[in-house]
Write an enzyme that holds these catalytic residues in place. Structure first.
Site, PDB file in Angstrom:
ATOM      1  N   TYR A   1      -1.300  -0.054  10.531  1.00 25.85           N
ATOM      2  CA  TYR A   1      -1.434  -0.396   9.117  1.00 25.85           C
ATOM      3  C   TYR A   1      -0.204   0.044   8.316  1.00 25.85           C
ATOM      4  O   TYR A   1       0.371  -0.761   7.571  1.00 25.85           O
ATOM      5  CB  TYR A   1      -2.709   0.227   8.555  1.00 25.85           C
ATOM      6  CG  TYR A   1      -2.931  -0.035   7.085  1.00 25.85           C
ATOM      7  CD1 TYR A   1      -3.473  -1.239   6.649  1.00 25.85           C
ATOM      8  CD2 TYR A   1      -2.600   0.931   6.137  1.00 25.85           C
ATOM      9  CE1 TYR A   1      -3.675  -1.482   5.295  1.00 25.85           C
ATOM     10  CE2 TYR A   1      -2.798   0.698   4.788  1.00 25.85           C
ATOM     11  CZ  TYR A   1      -3.330  -0.505   4.365  1.00 25.85           C
ATOM     12  OH  TYR A   1      -3.516  -0.735   3.030  1.00 25.85           O
TER      13      TYR A   1
ATOM     14  N   SER B   1       0.852  -1.186   0.000  1.00 31.79           N
ATOM     15  CA  SER B   1       0.000   0.000   0.000  1.00 31.79           C
ATOM     16  C   SER B   1       0.885   1.232   0.000  1.00 31.79           C
ATOM     17  O   SER B   1       1.997   1.220   0.539  1.00 31.79           O
ATOM     18  CB  SER B   1      -0.892   0.019   1.246  1.00 31.79           C
ATOM     19  OG  SER B   1      -1.533   1.270   1.390  1.00 31.79           O
TER      20      SER B   1
END
Length: 274
Positions: A156, A143
């Protein structure tokens, strides 16, 4: 966006985690449509069965309800693929936990997030790669969140940054066996999380996304899935250990958002005029 099934994966076997819905479902559909037998792994039983019906409309697939944090269930996943097909060619580590309270995150939440987003990916790669031959491919979903600092989040981004490093290490270790390992890193996509924040409005998501994506909108799961298709195909046979950013230009913007100092000084002057 229509799926492009021009990549030929006939005879290949793929395992995709987190495939019940969202990006994982889009990736599974693309692989299945390209001819691969796909084992979808996920926790959402009802969603998984609905997605399985979509896959079976274009190819062959199987859904396994499993928790990737459990090694025994990972073993069952690998064994099911082998029992059904006798081989494993592709692994897509897509399952992800988004729970994140930034600096306030508890030790338990850190452990849970890293277990899902990082450790389970590493363990499944270990188990699946043992049965991959020359031409095997592992895709770890990264990501843009793992590349930049952001206030209010820690778990995250840290897990996705670690995924980038895991890909490099696995690529070097598995190269002698002819197994390639790559990361595919999306920016904002029209996913369940984005849909929730945009109150279900794609127009709103694109308008907000245009501020940080030079291509002027958020991406789609199908667009990311097409990058995965390329990465696992023979067209990418000389690529390993690298990251494929599928992010609408997000990662090329610096803190100045791609604008000159003059723009920011003029904007400041306009705000303070009068």
């Amino acid at each position: 966006m229509e799926q492009d099934f021009s990549v030929n994966l006939q005879g290949k076997v793929a395992i995709v985690t987190g495939a019940s819905q969202g990006l994982g479902a889009d990736i599974a559909l693309a692989l299945c449509g390209a001819g691969a037998w796909v084992l979808m792994v996920g926790l959402g039983q009802e969603q998984g069965q609905a997605t399985l019906a979509r896959l079976n409309a274009v190819g062959r697939a199987h859904f396994l309800h499993a928790d990737i944090r459990d090694d025994a269930q990972l073993d069952a996943c690998v064994q099911l693929a082998l029992e059904q097909t006798g081989r494993i060619d592709i692994l897509v580590n897509n399952a992800c936990s988004y729970g994140d309270q930034g600096l306030a995150s508890s030790r338990a939440l850190w452990h849970e997030t890293l277990d899902v987003n990082l450790v389970s990916s590493a363990i499944l790669a270990q188990k699946a790669s043992a049965y991959m031959g020359q031409g095997g491919v592992i895709i770890n979903m990264g990501s843009t969140g793992g590349k930049f600092g952001v206030a209010g989040r820690a778990l995250y981004p840290a897990s996705k940054a670690a995924i980038l490093q895991l890909t490099k290490s696995l690529a070097v270790e598995l190269a002698p066996a002819g197994i390639r390992v790559l990361t595919v890193s999306p920016a904002w996509t029209w996913s369940p999380a984005t849909q929730s924040m945009a109150a279900g409005s794609r127009e709103r998501a694109d308008q907000v996304g245009a501020q940080v994506h030079p291509l002027g909108r958020v991406g789609s799961g199908q667009e990311v899935a097409q990058a995965v298709l390329f990465a696992v195909s023979g067209a990418a046979s000389w690529m390993t250990g690298v990251d494929l950013p599928v992010d609408g230009g997000f990662s090329v913007l610096g803190p100045d958002q791609g604008r000159s100092p003059r723009h920011w000084f003029e904007a400041w002057a306009q705000r303070h005029a009068g």
